[in-house]
Design an enzyme around this catalytic site. Structure first.
Site, short mmCIF file in Angstrom:
data_model
loop_
_atom_site.label_atom_id
_atom_site.label_comp_id
_atom_site.label_asym_id
_atom_site.label_seq_id
_atom_site.Cartn_x
_atom_site.Cartn_y
_atom_site.Cartn_z
N ASP A 23 37.83 33.29 36.90
CA ASP A 23 36.63 33.97 36.88
C ASP A 23 37.09 35.63 36.62
OD1 ASP A 23 34.03 34.86 36.40
OD2 ASP A 23 33.51 34.68 38.71
N LYS A 59 31.06 30.24 38.56
CA LYS A 59 30.26 30.92 39.34
C LYS A 59 28.96 30.02 39.93
CE LYS A 59 30.74 34.92 36.45
NZ LYS A 59 31.35 36.05 37.67
N LYS A 73 35.20 44.71 25.99
CA LYS A 73 35.38 43.23 26.66
C LYS A 73 34.25 42.50 25.74
CE LYS A 73 34.30 40.48 30.73
NZ LYS A 73 34.08 40.26 32.10
N GLU A 96 38.47 36.86 34.21
CA GLU A 96 38.72 36.67 32.97
C GLU A 96 39.03 37.97 31.81
OE1 GLU A 96 36.11 36.56 33.79
OE2 GLU A 96 34.87 37.50 32.17
N ASP A 139 30.24 33.95 30.55
CA ASP A 139 31.18 34.00 31.41
C ASP A 139 30.57 32.90 32.51
OD1 ASP A 139 33.08 34.19 33.48
OD2 ASP A 139 32.71 36.38 33.65
N ASP A 160 28.13 39.45 29.29
CA ASP A 160 29.68 39.65 29.55
C ASP A 160 30.03 40.38 28.37
OD1 ASP A 160 31.51 40.35 31.44
OD2 ASP A 160 31.95 38.24 31.44
N ARG A 203 39.94 41.11 32.47
CA ARG A 203 41.31 41.52 32.48
C ARG A 203 42.29 40.98 31.57
NH1 ARG A 203 41.36 41.60 38.84
NH2 ARG A 203 39.13 41.49 38.36
N1 BES Z 1 31.99 39.38 34.06
C1 BES Z 1 32.47 39.42 35.71
C2 BES Z 1 32.00 40.71 36.26
C3 BES Z 1 30.57 40.98 36.68
C4 BES Z 1 29.85 40.26 37.83
C5 BES Z 1 29.77 41.60 35.75
C6 BES Z 1 28.59 40.47 38.09
C7 BES Z 1 28.22 41.62 36.06
C8 BES Z 1 27.82 41.36 37.21
C9 BES Z 1 33.95 39.27 35.70
O1 BES Z 1 34.47 38.47 34.68
C10 BES Z 1 34.19 38.59 36.98
O2 BES Z 1 33.61 37.30 37.26
N2 BES Z 1 34.79 39.45 38.11
C11 BES Z 1 34.89 38.64 39.18
C12 BES Z 1 36.43 39.01 39.63
C13 BES Z 1 36.81 38.55 40.99
C14 BES Z 1 36.91 36.92 40.62
C15 BES Z 1 38.18 38.85 41.26
C16 BES Z 1 33.97 39.39 40.26
O3 BES Z 1 33.71 40.47 40.02
O4 BES Z 1 33.42 38.63 41.21
ZN ZN Z 2 33.46 38.29 32.95
MN MN Z 3 34.41 36.39 35.18
#
Ligand code: BES
Ligand code: ZN
Ligand code: MN
Length: 543
Positions: free
Chosen positions: A390, A320, A308, A392, A313, A331, A394
């Site tokens: 968010d 966020k 990834k 993203e 992000d 990210d 996947r």
């Molecule tokens: N890059 C984030 C995941 C992440 C969060 C990595 C905190 C490191 C620390 C990912 O893209 C994301 O935002 N995931 C969301 C998914 C949710 C919207 C279903 C998450 O984990 O909050």
């Molecule tokens: Zn992310």
């Molecule tokens: Mn995200």
């Protein structure tokens, strides 16, 4: 006998990088592969048998093991010529616990200027973790003494359930970890490198060949880890998708790899509608990076690593919160660890075929950004309702996983900072490992779990089951891109699983392990140790 450490300074790149940076050019066109590596360590393997014995070795320092209960290791005994080491132990100056050290100067009967006593725990039961903390303490102690060179005469062949190669590797990684700095973005360096820069490992004549191989491999792995850390630590305004692509191109030049960087038009031609939807909101051009390393037999199916590569992000329209949003520059650590692993594998010249697939873009909000509720069509033809912009990772990975089919892979491993939920589940110690649950995948999972245990870069297995798949149901498309709060890392893996049914596949969620917070804030280099170990063992199997 000596084998010289590899020179890894790229002063030219560093200079140009700094010039661009400090003259206001926000982006670098030529990636500086390395930044802070004027702190090069020069490692070698030596024997101190017969005439060239440890007591007469002319060096700045010899590090030797001692145990709890005032016990000496074999090399400590050999240096205890006039009883000075025994006296130091008897006076209680060092506990012998793993991580304890004591520096002695001008030890009678010893040519070396100094001796560093290193605690290894209970006699002859030094475990892997004990040895790692001992080598870390050693590296820290050696980094502050007024000597340029030292000999590490630790009992490399006496670590419980580990071999000499493992111990040499652990000592190299600990030394490089302690020497690592990332301060080139500061106008003056934090701390200039002090202490030992030339480190010789003392091993017996019979272990010479295997120690040398282990040293060469360890340096390659450390180089890979440092590349991964540097990329992770670079901010989003420097480490853009273009920057990652240029890094891949430079790796390809340096190590004679195949490289292909697809731009927006080519990504459109491939119908990667899911990947492209993530990049809608940003001015920064997306890149789809493919690297190929052919060290194996021509007909052998390759292992594909997918990383990834979200270089920032923000969350997009599902933005966020501001607090800690800066951390979302990390990210792209999945991509960085795939590049780092590639560097290590190429330098080790492993006999395997390997492909890297890295979808890379920014996730930003704007008037053109993808909106919650939008439906997109992935390269696989499956449609996706984007309920949260968010989620993203996947969305870019699913198209990369479909693209991976064309390599007829032996197996595919994707590495991604995918979910905050994996941090809730596993904290910062284990990465999350996901595979389907059949015999072939159970075997693969065991292999990855074992590589994690052997390197301390551990993973914990999580489930993929139909019950979770149901959470991805959408009324308007083949699937939604989120499955609600329960089991967030599992539903994310279930989403990816739908794009991997044509091959054997594992997913590693590194959101909790790829970087450290707090005072030690920065990229960790994980899971390069895990992946390189996995690939070294694979290479041996197929050789
Ligand atoms: N890059 C984030 C995941 C992440 C969060 C990595 C905190 C490191 C620390 C990912 O893209 C994301 O935002 N995931 C969301 C998914 C949710 C919207 C279903 C998450 O984990 O909050
Ligand atoms: Zn992310
Ligand atoms: Mn995200």
């Amino acid at each position: 006998m000596e084998c010289a450490g590899s020179k890894i300074v790229d002063a030219h790149d560093r200079l140009h990088f700094k010039q661009r940076l400090f003259h206001g050019a926000g982006q670098s066109e030529t990636p500086a592969e390395r930044f802070s590596t004027e702190r090069v360590m020069d490692f070698s393997i030596k024997t101190f048998d017969g005439k060239n014995a440890l007591p007469t070795a002319k060096t700045g320092c010899i590090a030797i093991g001692v145990f709890e209960g005032k016990k000496l290791s074999a090399s400590a005994r050999s240096l205890d010529v006039k009883g000075a080491i025994t006296a130091a132990l008897n006076s209680g100056d060092i506990s012998g616990k793993p991580g304890s050290t004591l520096l002695m100067r001008a030890v009678p009967g010893v040519a070396s200027e100094r001796i560093l006593l290193v605690g290894l725990g209970k006699e002859d039961s030094t475990g892997a973790r004990d040895f790692v903390s001992a080598t870390q303490a050693t590296a820290r102690a050696l980094s502050t003494i007024g000597s340029n060179d030292a000999v590490l005469a630790l009992p490399f062949d006496r670590v419980k359930e580990r071999d000499l190669e493992w111990a040499v590797n652990a000592a190299v990684l600990a030394s490089r970890e302690v020497a690592y700095r990332f301060d080139d973005l500061k106008s003056t360096q934090d701390t200039p490198q002090t202490g030992v820069k030339k480190l010789a490992f003392a091993v017996s004549e019979t272990s010479l060949a295997s120690a040398k191989l282990a040293l060469a491999q360890a340096q390659a792995i450390a180089n890979g880890i440092e590349l991964t850390k540097n990329l992770g630590n670079l901010p989003g305004n420097i480490c853009t998708p273009t920057y990652l692509a240029n890094t891949a191109k430079k790796l390809a030049r340096d190590f004679k790899l195949g490289v292909e960087v697809l731009d927006r038009k080519q990504i459109q031609a491939l119908k990667m509608g899911s990947f492209l939807s993530v990049t809608n909101g940003t001015e920064e051009p997306p890149k789809f990076i493919v690297l190929k390393y052919n060290g194996g037999k021509a007909k052998e199916a390759p292992i594909v690593l997918v990383g990834k590569g979200i270089t920032f992000d923000s969350g997009g329209i599902s933005i966020k919160p501001s607090a800690s949003m800066d951390e979302m520059k990390y990210d792209m650590c999945g991509a960085a660890s795939v590049l780092g692993t590639f560097r290590a594998v190429a330098e080790m010249k492993l006999k395997i075929n390997l492909v890297a697939v890295i979808p890379s873009c920014e996730n930003m909000p704007s008037g053109r950004a993808t909106k919650p509720g939008d439906v997109v069509t992935s390269m696989s033809g499956q449609t996706i309702e984007i309920l949260n912009t968010d989620a993203e990772g996947r969305l870019i990975l699913c198209d990369a996983l479909t693209y991976a089919e064309r390599f007829k892979p032996a197996l595919v491993i994707d590495v991604a900072t995918l979910t905050g939920a994996i941090i809730t589940s596993l904290g910062h110690h284990n990465s999350g490992l996901f595979t389907r649950h059949d015999d072939a995948h159970d075997a693969l999972a065991e292999e990855i779990l074992a590589a994690g245990k052997e390197t301390g870069d551990t993973v914990w297995r999580m489930p993929i089951e139909d019950a979770y798949q149901e959470q991805l149901k959408s009324n308007f498309a083949d699937m939604a891109n989120i499955g609600g709060p329960p089991g967030g890392s599992i539903t994310a893996a279930c989403f990816l699983e739908r794009y991997t049914r044509k091959y054997t596949w594992a997913h590693i969620d590194i959101a909790g392990t790829a970087w450290k917070g707090g005072a030690a804030k920065g990229a960790s280099g994980r899971p390069v140790p895990l992946l390189t170990r996995f690939l070294i063992k694979r290479a041996k199997q197929t050789a």
